[in-house]
Write a protein that holds these residues in place. Structure first.
Motif, PDB file in Angstrom:
ATOM      1  N   VAL A 301       0.851  -1.194   0.000  1.00  0.00           N
ATOM      2  CA  VAL A 301       0.000   0.000   0.000  1.00  0.00           C
ATOM      3  C   VAL A 301       0.884   1.240   0.000  1.00  0.00           C
ATOM      4  O   VAL A 301       1.801   1.345   0.827  1.00  0.00           O
ATOM      5  N   PRO A 302       0.662   2.208  -0.902  1.00  0.00           N
ATOM      6  CA  PRO A 302       1.481   3.428  -0.910  1.00  0.00           C
ATOM      7  C   PRO A 302       1.362   4.175   0.413  1.00  0.00           C
ATOM      8  O   PRO A 302       0.286   4.208   1.028  1.00  0.00           O
ATOM      9  N   ASP A 303       2.441   4.772   0.844  1.00  0.00           N
ATOM     10  CA  ASP A 303       2.443   5.522   2.098  1.00  0.00           C
ATOM     11  C   ASP A 303       2.067   6.969   1.806  1.00  0.00           C
ATOM     12  O   ASP A 303       2.882   7.761   1.330  1.00  0.00           O
ATOM     13  N   GLU A 304       0.822   7.322   2.088  1.00  0.00           N
ATOM     14  CA  GLU A 304       0.329   8.670   1.825  1.00  0.00           C
ATOM     15  C   GLU A 304      -0.009   9.421   3.105  1.00  0.00           C
ATOM     16  O   GLU A 304      -0.591  10.514   3.060  1.00  0.00           O
ATOM     17  N   ASP A 305       0.327   8.869   4.255  1.00  0.00           N
ATOM     18  CA  ASP A 305       0.026   9.511   5.527  1.00  0.00           C
ATOM     19  C   ASP A 305       1.018  10.624   5.827  1.00  0.00           C
ATOM     20  O   ASP A 305       2.135  10.630   5.297  1.00  0.00           O
ATOM     21  N   PRO A 306       0.642  11.565   6.690  1.00  0.00           N
ATOM     22  CA  PRO A 306       1.605  12.586   7.121  1.00  0.00           C
ATOM     23  C   PRO A 306       2.835  11.940   7.754  1.00  0.00           C
ATOM     24  O   PRO A 306       2.735  10.885   8.395  1.00  0.00           O
ATOM     25  N   GLU A 307       3.962  12.565   7.590  1.00  0.00           N
ATOM     26  CA  GLU A 307       5.190  12.033   8.172  1.00  0.00           C
ATOM     27  C   GLU A 307       5.114  12.028   9.698  1.00  0.00           C
ATOM     28  O   GLU A 307       4.517  12.916  10.308  1.00  0.00           O
ATOM     29  N   HIS A 308       5.691  11.002  10.296  1.00  0.00           N
ATOM     30  CA  HIS A 308       5.807  10.885  11.756  1.00  0.00           C
ATOM     31  C   HIS A 308       4.446  10.901  12.466  1.00  0.00           C
ATOM     32  O   HIS A 308       4.349  11.348  13.609  1.00  0.00           O
ATOM     33  N   LEU A 309       3.405  10.408  11.776  1.00  0.00           N
ATOM     34  CA  LEU A 309       2.060  10.509  12.331  1.00  0.00           C
ATOM     35  C   LEU A 309       1.918   9.759  13.646  1.00  0.00           C
ATOM     36  O   LEU A 309       1.382  10.286  14.627  1.00  0.00           O
ATOM     37  N   LEU A 310       2.407   8.524  13.704  1.00  0.00           N
ATOM     38  CA  LEU A 310       2.259   7.741  14.930  1.00  0.00           C
ATOM     39  C   LEU A 310       3.064   8.367  16.069  1.00  0.00           C
ATOM     40  O   LEU A 310       2.569   8.491  17.196  1.00  0.00           O
ATOM     41  N   GLY A 311       4.291   8.750  15.787  1.00  0.00           N
ATOM     42  CA  GLY A 311       5.114   9.365  16.821  1.00  0.00           C
ATOM     43  C   GLY A 311       4.508  10.661  17.339  1.00  0.00           C
ATOM     44  O   GLY A 311       4.505  10.926  18.554  1.00  0.00           O
ATOM     45  N   ASP A 312       3.978  11.482  16.432  1.00  0.00           N
ATOM     46  CA  ASP A 312       3.350  12.729  16.862  1.00  0.00           C
ATOM     47  C   ASP A 312       2.089  12.459  17.673  1.00  0.00           C
ATOM     48  O   ASP A 312       1.807  13.168  18.650  1.00  0.00           O
ATOM     49  N   PHE A 313       1.331  11.447  17.272  1.00  0.00           N
ATOM     50  CA  PHE A 313       0.122  11.102  18.016  1.00  0.00           C
ATOM     51  C   PHE A 313       0.481  10.688  19.444  1.00  0.00           C
ATOM     52  O   PHE A 313      -0.147  11.127  20.411  1.00  0.00           O
ATOM     53  N   ILE A 314       1.487   9.832  19.574  1.00  0.00           N
ATOM     54  CA  ILE A 314       1.916   9.389  20.906  1.00  0.00           C
ATOM     55  C   ILE A 314       2.428  10.565  21.724  1.00  0.00           C
ATOM     56  O   ILE A 314       2.095  10.710  22.912  1.00  0.00           O
ATOM     57  N   ARG A 315       3.186  11.440  21.089  1.00  0.00           N
ATOM     58  CA  ARG A 315       3.750  12.581  21.816  1.00  0.00           C
ATOM     59  C   ARG A 315       2.666  13.512  22.327  1.00  0.00           C
ATOM     60  O   ARG A 315       2.711  13.966  23.478  1.00  0.00           O
ATOM     61  N   HIS A 316       1.660  13.786  21.503  1.00  0.00           N
ATOM     62  CA  HIS A 316       0.610  14.738  21.894  1.00  0.00           C
ATOM     63  C   HIS A 316      -0.434  14.126  22.819  1.00  0.00           C
ATOM     64  O   HIS A 316      -1.109  14.871  23.545  1.00  0.00           O
ATOM     65  N   ASN A 317      -0.566  12.801  22.818  1.00  0.00           N
ATOM     66  CA  ASN A 317      -1.634  12.194  23.608  1.00  0.00           C
ATOM     67  C   ASN A 317      -1.163  11.399  24.815  1.00  0.00           C
ATOM     68  O   ASN A 317      -1.888  11.263  25.794  1.00  0.00           O
ATOM     69  N   PHE A 318       0.057  10.868  24.753  1.00  0.00           N
ATOM     70  CA  PHE A 318       0.542  10.028  25.855  1.00  0.00           C
ATOM     71  C   PHE A 318       1.740  10.639  26.584  1.00  0.00           C
ATOM     72  O   PHE A 318       1.914  10.387  27.775  1.00  0.00           O
ATOM     73  N   LEU A 319       2.548  11.414  25.894  1.00  0.00           N
ATOM     74  CA  LEU A 319       3.765  11.944  26.501  1.00  0.00           C
ATOM     75  C   LEU A 319       3.633  13.387  26.982  1.00  0.00           C
ATOM     76  O   LEU A 319       4.364  13.817  27.858  1.00  0.00           O
TER      77      LEU A 319
END
Length: 323
Positions: A301-319
């Motif tokens: 599957v082509p990667d069309e998501d924003p860069e660093h999406l998972l890391g940013d999500f974790i940083r803003h919601n868990f860290l």
């Protein structure tokens, strides 16, 4: 078209460094505002450039002064903040508008779009909010009618697995677009008309949202106050997605999702679902998305998501510090 009554219709367009798009939007509105008795306020949202002057000159130069004006703001307070300033000013006038149509600057209004929304609300006095069909320039429909977000919708959105999507179809946020008008949970703020009584019942848009989720929050507050939301596909509006936020710029493809998106999402879940369900929703999306990222290269599957999406999500919601 039926008489919209005292005050008629106010159309609010928030401009932020997108004067050319806003002028194109105004041009598409020109044939429709006269018969509707509508007035347009372009809120210049503190762009820090010459947008206010360019917009004012275009309105005078094209003969639109009879129905359009510019409301300049000193700073960029976000989408809700800018819309609220226009709505407040109009509500203090001798003829407060009966309806307010929030319209993105990166839109082109198809013929009859305005009439379809106003006539629908005129014929359905129990409905408080309505939104039309958003589409690409070639007529391809975009997601513009939705269910409210939940723990299960976040799991489905993160996981992106066909079987799970089918099992969780009842909770998936984007709705399959129907052919005719129907009740929905919320509609896109790119084209959303609101009855005056809704503002009187629930107040203005929540300015705690800089951008994103403010229309979802508003529709949920309206629903709880007894004002349902409907999707009206007869109102067709071309939406040049990301045009006013810069997200459509090819040079910025896959750019990182801005911090205010995560803050808005978190505010919505905490305000309407509480801390426990917010944490469950965070875990559902993050775990689902992590599994998707592992599966994606295997499936090609082509990667069309924003860069660093998972890391940013974790940083803003868990860290980050939790409020």
């Amino acid at each position: 078209m039926g008489d919209a009554g005292p005050g008629g219709l106010l159309i609010v367009i928030v401009n932020y460094r997108s004067a050319a798009l806003t002028i194109d939007c105004l041009r598409s509105l020109e044939p429709q505002v006269g018969p509707a008795g509508a007035r347009v306020v372009v809120v210049e949202g503190g762009s820090g450039d010459d947008s206010a002057e360019v917009l004012a000159a275009a309105i005078v130069g094209r003969g639109w002064s009879g129905w359009a004006s510019v409301l300049p703001l000193e700073h960029n307070g976000g989408f809700a903040f800018a819309n609220n300033r226009a709505i407040e000013a109009a509500s203090r006038s001798a003829e407060a508008p009966r309806y307010v149509w929030l319209l993105n600057p990166d839109t082109v209004v198809r013929p009859g779009a305005l009439t379809a929304l106003v006539e629908f609300l005129e014929g359905h006095p129990e409905v408080g909010i309505a939104g039309g069909r958003l589409e690409d320039a070639d007529g391809t429909p975009q997601h513009s009618a939705f269910r409210f977000h939940s723990v299960l919708s976040e799991l489905e959105h993160g996981l992106r697995l066909g079987l799970t999507t089918r099992l969780l179809a009842r909770w998936r946020a984007p709705l399959p677009l129907p052919e005719g008008p129907c009740a929905v949970d919320w509609v896109s703020g790119a084209s959303m008309i609101v009855r005056r009584e809704v503002f009187e019942a629930v107040g203005l848009l929540d300015e705690g949202y800089f951008m994103y989720y403010e229309e979802t929050d508003f529709c949920l507050r309206a629903r709880r106050a007894g004002w349902p939301c409907w999707y009206v596909p007869g109102s067709r509006v071309v939406h040049l997605v990301g045009g006013c936020s810069g997200e459509a710029d090819p040079s910025r493809a896959r750019r990182r999702r801005p911090a205010y998106w995560f803050h808005s999402r978190r505010r919505y879940f905490l305000n309407h679902h509480g801390r426990l369900k917010t944490t469950l929703a965070d875990l559902a999306w993050a775990s689902g998305y992590a599994l998707y990222r592992l599966r994606r290269p295997i499936q090609g599957v082509p990667d069309e998501d924003p860069e660093h999406l998972l890391g940013d999500f974790i940083r803003h919601n868990f860290l980050a510090a939790r409020r």
